[in-house]
Design a protein around this motif. Structure first.
Motif, short mmCIF file in Angstrom:
data_model
loop_
_atom_site.label_atom_id
_atom_site.label_comp_id
_atom_site.label_asym_id
_atom_site.label_seq_id
_atom_site.Cartn_x
_atom_site.Cartn_y
_atom_site.Cartn_z
N CYS A 168 1.00 -1.38 0.05
CA CYS A 168 0.20 0.29 0.17
C CYS A 168 0.40 1.52 0.36
O CYS A 168 0.14 2.26 -0.64
N ALA A 169 2.24 1.20 0.91
CA ALA A 169 2.85 2.82 1.11
C ALA A 169 3.09 2.84 -0.50
O ALA A 169 4.03 3.64 -0.70
N GLY A 170 3.68 1.96 -1.86
CA GLY A 170 3.58 2.79 -2.73
C GLY A 170 2.91 2.85 -4.04
O GLY A 170 3.43 2.89 -5.52
N ARG A 171 2.05 2.12 -4.15
CA ARG A 171 0.46 1.49 -4.90
C ARG A 171 -0.59 2.34 -4.28
O ARG A 171 -1.27 2.57 -3.13
N ALA A 172 -1.26 1.95 -5.30
CA ALA A 172 -2.58 2.02 -5.69
C ALA A 172 -3.73 0.27 -5.01
O ALA A 172 -3.36 0.17 -6.59
N THR A 173 -3.78 0.39 -4.61
CA THR A 173 -4.00 -0.97 -3.88
C THR A 173 -4.94 -0.91 -3.51
O THR A 173 -6.12 -0.27 -2.69
N LEU A 174 -6.06 -2.05 -4.11
CA LEU A 174 -7.51 -2.73 -3.28
C LEU A 174 -7.00 -3.76 -2.85
O LEU A 174 -6.25 -5.07 -3.65
N ALA A 175 -7.30 -4.10 -1.81
CA ALA A 175 -7.37 -5.52 -0.77
C ALA A 175 -8.45 -6.63 -1.49
O ALA A 175 -9.86 -5.95 -1.45
N TRP A 176 -7.91 -7.34 -1.70
CA TRP A 176 -9.64 -8.43 -1.98
C TRP A 176 -9.47 -9.84 -0.88
O TRP A 176 -8.11 -10.22 -0.60
N ALA A 186 -12.11 -1.64 -8.66
CA ALA A 186 -11.01 -1.62 -9.26
C ALA A 186 -10.36 -0.93 -10.19
O ALA A 186 -9.95 -0.03 -10.15
N MET A 187 -11.62 -0.50 -10.74
CA MET A 187 -12.29 0.35 -11.05
C MET A 187 -11.74 2.51 -11.21
O MET A 187 -11.39 3.22 -11.29
N ARG A 188 -12.84 2.15 -9.03
CA ARG A 188 -12.73 3.32 -9.27
C ARG A 188 -11.32 3.42 -8.29
O ARG A 188 -11.00 4.63 -8.43
N VAL A 189 -10.48 2.62 -7.86
CA VAL A 189 -9.28 2.85 -7.54
C VAL A 189 -8.28 3.57 -8.79
O VAL A 189 -7.57 4.20 -8.59
N ALA A 190 -8.15 2.65 -9.39
CA ALA A 190 -7.51 2.44 -10.71
C ALA A 190 -7.61 4.76 -11.04
O ALA A 190 -7.20 4.78 -11.76
N ALA A 191 -8.90 5.30 -11.13
CA ALA A 191 -9.09 6.53 -11.76
C ALA A 191 -9.21 6.77 -10.72
O ALA A 191 -9.21 8.25 -10.26
N GLY A 192 -8.41 6.86 -8.97
CA GLY A 192 -7.88 7.91 -8.16
C GLY A 192 -9.19 7.91 -7.31
O GLY A 192 -9.02 8.96 -6.28
N VAL A 193 -10.02 7.13 -7.16
CA VAL A 193 -11.50 7.20 -5.90
C VAL A 193 -11.12 5.75 -4.77
O VAL A 193 -11.31 5.03 -5.65
N ALA A 194 -11.09 5.65 -4.12
CA ALA A 194 -11.31 5.46 -2.85
C ALA A 194 -12.78 3.76 -3.04
O ALA A 194 -13.77 4.40 -3.60
N ALA A 195 -12.56 3.36 -3.03
CA ALA A 195 -13.60 1.90 -2.60
C ALA A 195 -13.52 1.43 -1.65
O ALA A 195 -13.94 -0.34 -1.96
#
Length: 210
Positions: free
Chosen positions: A82-90, A124-133
């Motif tokens: 998470c420290a260096g990436r836009a991360t989505l945990a599943w 994943a699309m939201r996180v990729a677009a810079g929006v929290a999910a």
């Protein structure tokens, strides 16, 4: 080799023009393929790559979102990613308190293991677009008793480095009673903390401790 790339291009008539690049990280090939399939079917990802682990020092700047297999990797590894990436945990069935603790380290999204394929892709699309999910992190439903709050303050903040027996003595209660208070707190917030430092972090994330 503990790192395998498997580029997958989103194709198919009628799908939107792919826009995002995604990275799937986790040691279990079956999970990686299922996660990759969900993103590819959405039609929103130009490339989906798979990795067993994140290379040390890799910032992941080439990806719009990194989807991580939380149960397989573990919380500590996900926090580092998470420290260096836009991360989505599943994966897993994390309580909102545990999610909030991960958010403190930079987590941008979370979906549980029971999420539908389209829900995973949308997150994943939201996180990729810079929006929290993220799920609701509402903490208003948690109600600790005055005794539980005093126990948390004394054990996790004021006496964070003191033995439990000493903290209990200062509170004027038995060590067993202190343990019961802390166990009740853990149950109420659904804590997965392994130690008092992690528990304090979770409670601060929920606004219970200052």
């Amino acid at each position: 080799m503990n790192d395998r790339k498997a580029p997958v291009l989103a194709k198919g008539p009628g799908t939107p023009r792919p826009a995002f690049r995604a990275d799937i990280v986790g040691p279990l090939a079956l999970h990686r393929r299922a996660l990759a399939r969900a993103l590819v079917r959405s039609g929103a990802f130009a490339t989906v790559e798979e990795h067993v682990a994140v290379e040390s020092g890799s910032a992941g700047t080439g990806y719009d979102v990194t989807v991580v297999d939380l149960p397989a990797l573990g919380v500590a590894a996900v926090q580092q990613i998470c420290a260096g990436r836009a991360t989505l945990a599943w994966g897993g069935y994390l309580h909102s308190g545990a999610v909030a603790a991960l958010v403190e380290t930079g987590l941008r999204g979370y979906v549980s293991v029971i999420a539908l394929e389209r829900e995973l892709a949308l997150a994943a699309m939201r996180v990729a677009a810079g929006v929290a999910a993220l799920p609701s992190l509402d903490t208003t439903s948690v109600r600790l008793t005055p005794a539980e709050l005093r126990a948390c303050q004394a054990y996790l903040v004021d006496g964070a480095d003191a033995p439990r027996a000493l903290v209990a003595a200062e509170l004027g209660i038995s060590e067993r009673t202190l343990k019961v208070h802390l166990a009740n707190v853990r149950a109420k917030v659904g804590s997965t903390a392994a130690n008092r430092v992690e528990l304090a972090r979770e409670l601060r994330a929920r606004g219970i401790l200052r």
